[in-house]
Design a protein around this motif. Structure first.
Motif, PDB file in Angstrom:
ATOM      1  N   TYR A 160       0.836  -1.207   0.000  1.00  0.00           N
ATOM      2  CA  TYR A 160       0.000   0.000   0.000  1.00  0.00           C
ATOM      3  C   TYR A 160       0.869   1.254   0.000  1.00  0.00           C
ATOM      4  N   ARG A 161       1.855   1.274   0.883  1.00  0.00           N
ATOM      5  CA  ARG A 161       2.748   2.441   0.968  1.00  0.00           C
ATOM      6  C   ARG A 161       3.449   2.688  -0.360  1.00  0.00           C
ATOM      7  N   ASN A 162       3.981   1.629  -0.945  1.00  0.00           N
ATOM      8  CA  ASN A 162       4.706   1.777  -2.207  1.00  0.00           C
ATOM      9  C   ASN A 162       3.784   2.210  -3.334  1.00  0.00           C
ATOM     10  N   SER A 163       2.607   1.613  -3.427  1.00  0.00           N
ATOM     11  CA  SER A 163       1.684   1.954  -4.515  1.00  0.00           C
ATOM     12  C   SER A 163       1.207   3.393  -4.407  1.00  0.00           C
ATOM     13  N   LEU A 164       0.912   3.838  -3.190  1.00  0.00           N
ATOM     14  CA  LEU A 164       0.500   5.230  -3.012  1.00  0.00           C
ATOM     15  C   LEU A 164       1.616   6.189  -3.404  1.00  0.00           C
ATOM     16  N   LEU A 165       2.855   5.832  -3.054  1.00  0.00           N
ATOM     17  CA  LEU A 165       4.000   6.666  -3.429  1.00  0.00           C
ATOM     18  C   LEU A 165       4.179   6.690  -4.941  1.00  0.00           C
ATOM     19  N   TYR A 166       4.157   5.505  -5.566  1.00  0.00           N
ATOM     20  CA  TYR A 166       4.342   5.433  -7.015  1.00  0.00           C
ATOM     21  C   TYR A 166       3.214   6.164  -7.745  1.00  0.00           C
ATOM     22  N   MET A 167       1.984   6.006  -7.262  1.00  0.00           N
ATOM     23  CA  MET A 167       0.850   6.636  -7.923  1.00  0.00           C
ATOM     24  C   MET A 167       0.910   8.159  -7.798  1.00  0.00           C
ATOM     25  N   THR A 168       1.211   8.656  -6.597  1.00  0.00           N
ATOM     26  CA  THR A 168       1.216  10.105  -6.377  1.00  0.00           C
ATOM     27  C   THR A 168       2.343  10.790  -7.155  1.00  0.00           C
ATOM     28  N   VAL A 169       3.564  10.336  -6.930  1.00  0.00           N
ATOM     29  CA  VAL A 169       4.713  10.961  -7.598  1.00  0.00           C
ATOM     30  C   VAL A 169       4.666  10.692  -9.099  1.00  0.00           C
ATOM     31  N   LYS A 224      11.482  -7.182  -2.335  1.00  0.00           N
ATOM     32  CA  LYS A 224      10.081  -7.200  -1.930  1.00  0.00           C
ATOM     33  C   LYS A 224       9.663  -5.952  -1.163  1.00  0.00           C
ATOM     34  N   GLU A 225      10.623  -5.253  -0.597  1.00  0.00           N
ATOM     35  CA  GLU A 225      10.321  -4.010   0.107  1.00  0.00           C
ATOM     36  C   GLU A 225       9.902  -2.902  -0.859  1.00  0.00           C
ATOM     37  N   LEU A 226      10.161  -3.098  -2.151  1.00  0.00           N
ATOM     38  CA  LEU A 226       9.800  -2.106  -3.167  1.00  0.00           C
ATOM     39  C   LEU A 226       8.560  -2.515  -3.963  1.00  0.00           C
ATOM     40  N   TYR A 227       8.034  -3.698  -3.715  1.00  0.00           N
ATOM     41  CA  TYR A 227       6.892  -4.196  -4.489  1.00  0.00           C
ATOM     42  C   TYR A 227       5.672  -3.291  -4.316  1.00  0.00           C
ATOM     43  N   PRO A 228       4.991  -2.963  -5.413  1.00  0.00           N
ATOM     44  CA  PRO A 228       3.705  -2.286  -5.292  1.00  0.00           C
ATOM     45  C   PRO A 228       2.635  -3.272  -4.834  1.00  0.00           C
ATOM     46  N   LEU A 229       1.484  -2.749  -4.459  1.00  0.00           N
ATOM     47  CA  LEU A 229       0.418  -3.599  -3.924  1.00  0.00           C
ATOM     48  C   LEU A 229      -0.024  -4.653  -4.925  1.00  0.00           C
TER      49      LEU A 229
END
Length: 293
Positions: free
Chosen positions: A73-82, A220-225
């Motif tokens: 969730y954290r990664n996907s929100l970051l990737y989506m926003t930026v 895996k720490e960088l995986y999107p949702l």
């Protein structure tokens, strides 16, 4: 003038066909919702058809206690926003520039853009390029990859052609405005509809993007949702980590299905929350951007 018999028959056939299509499209989503809230045993017995059977949120409880979900969730929100901000920063200026009649070489530049819609380098050359640019297994690959969607740029360009007349630019120049000032202070405020639509398009694209993460990320720490979701749906080991060891194999399989339904719902929530805020711009922006090519 009243409707003829033929018009009435036509309307009835249309309503029947559209109702069937609506049912076909909506029911799978509805089933996933009620299945995620139902007792796994009831799902296996086929009791979950049109309503919840044996209300159960154990699947959601296990999901919310799984660190991988929150990391995704954290990664996907970051990737989506930026990523969406980067997309808009590239698409909107490019589309406006190509909508201007005084841009030298506009047709050649547009032809190069359109060429990329039909021809690409292929997966392996692209992978080698990403590796040589030191973008492999970094968050930037999820943000930069696909920074410009040519179709979205064409829709935006058409919007500017229809809604920003040259006379407006000429009047601004008479008052001493520069091209940059005109774009930032006049064009952008008048383009909220198309910007909202592009933000929705790009945002949904980033949120649903799992292929880029699957190919270019190994940490895996960088995986999107979506990659985490894919692992949960396809790899039994991930599901096993979400269960206690004292459950039988059959029980684990039943609970696994409940978890899968719950994960799908959890992954859809951000987009369901986002859409109402841009809905009023959506139809206007798309229709205006599609009138004139």
């Amino acid at each position: 003038m009243g409707k003829t018999k033929g018009d009435v028959i036509f309307d009835i056939i249309n309503y029947v066909i559209l109702s069937i299509l609506l049912l076909v499209l909506v029911y799978p989503i509805y089933f996933i919702v009620i299945a995620s809230l139902s007792d796994p045993h009831a799902i296996y017995r086929g009791e979950v058809i049109y309503k919840i059977a044996g209300f159960n949120i154990d699947g959601y409880t296990r999901i919310l206690h799984t660190p991988q979900i929150w990391i995704g969730y954290r990664n996907s929100l970051l990737y989506m926003t930026v990523g969406t901000l980067v997309n808009l920063f590239i698409t909107i200026p490019a589309a406006y520039s190509l909508s201007r009649k005084d841009l030298i070489g506009k047709n050649i530049i547009m032809g190069i853009f359109v060429f990329t819609m039909f021809f690409g380098g292929g997966l392996i050359p692209t992978f080698i390029l990403i590796r040589d640019l030191n973008l492999y297994n970094t968050p930037w690959i999820m943000i930069i990859m696909g920074g410009l969607n040519v179709y979205n740029m064409i829709v935006s360009r058409t919007f500017f052609q229809v809604n920003i007349p040259n006379e407006l630019l000429e009047a601004a120049k008479i008052d001493g405005s520069t091209n940059t000032y005109f774009f930032l202070r006049i064009v952008i405020p008048l383009s909220k509809a198309i910007i909202a639509v592009m933000a929705l398009y790009y945002g949904v694209g980033h949120w649903n993007n799992f292929f880029t993460g699957l190919i270019y990320l190994k940490d895996k720490e960088l995986y999107p949702l979506q990659v985490v979701l894919r692992d949960i749906l396809t790899q039994n080991q991930v599901l096993a980590d979400m269960m206690s060891g004292d459950e039988s194999f059959i029980e684990q399989q039943k609970i696994a299905d409940s978890i899968k339904y719950g994960v799908i719902i959890v992954a859809c929530i951000p987009m369901l929350i986002l859409y109402p805020f841009v809905q009023r711009y959506f139809v206007k922006g798309v229709m205006i951007g599609a009138i004139k090519g």
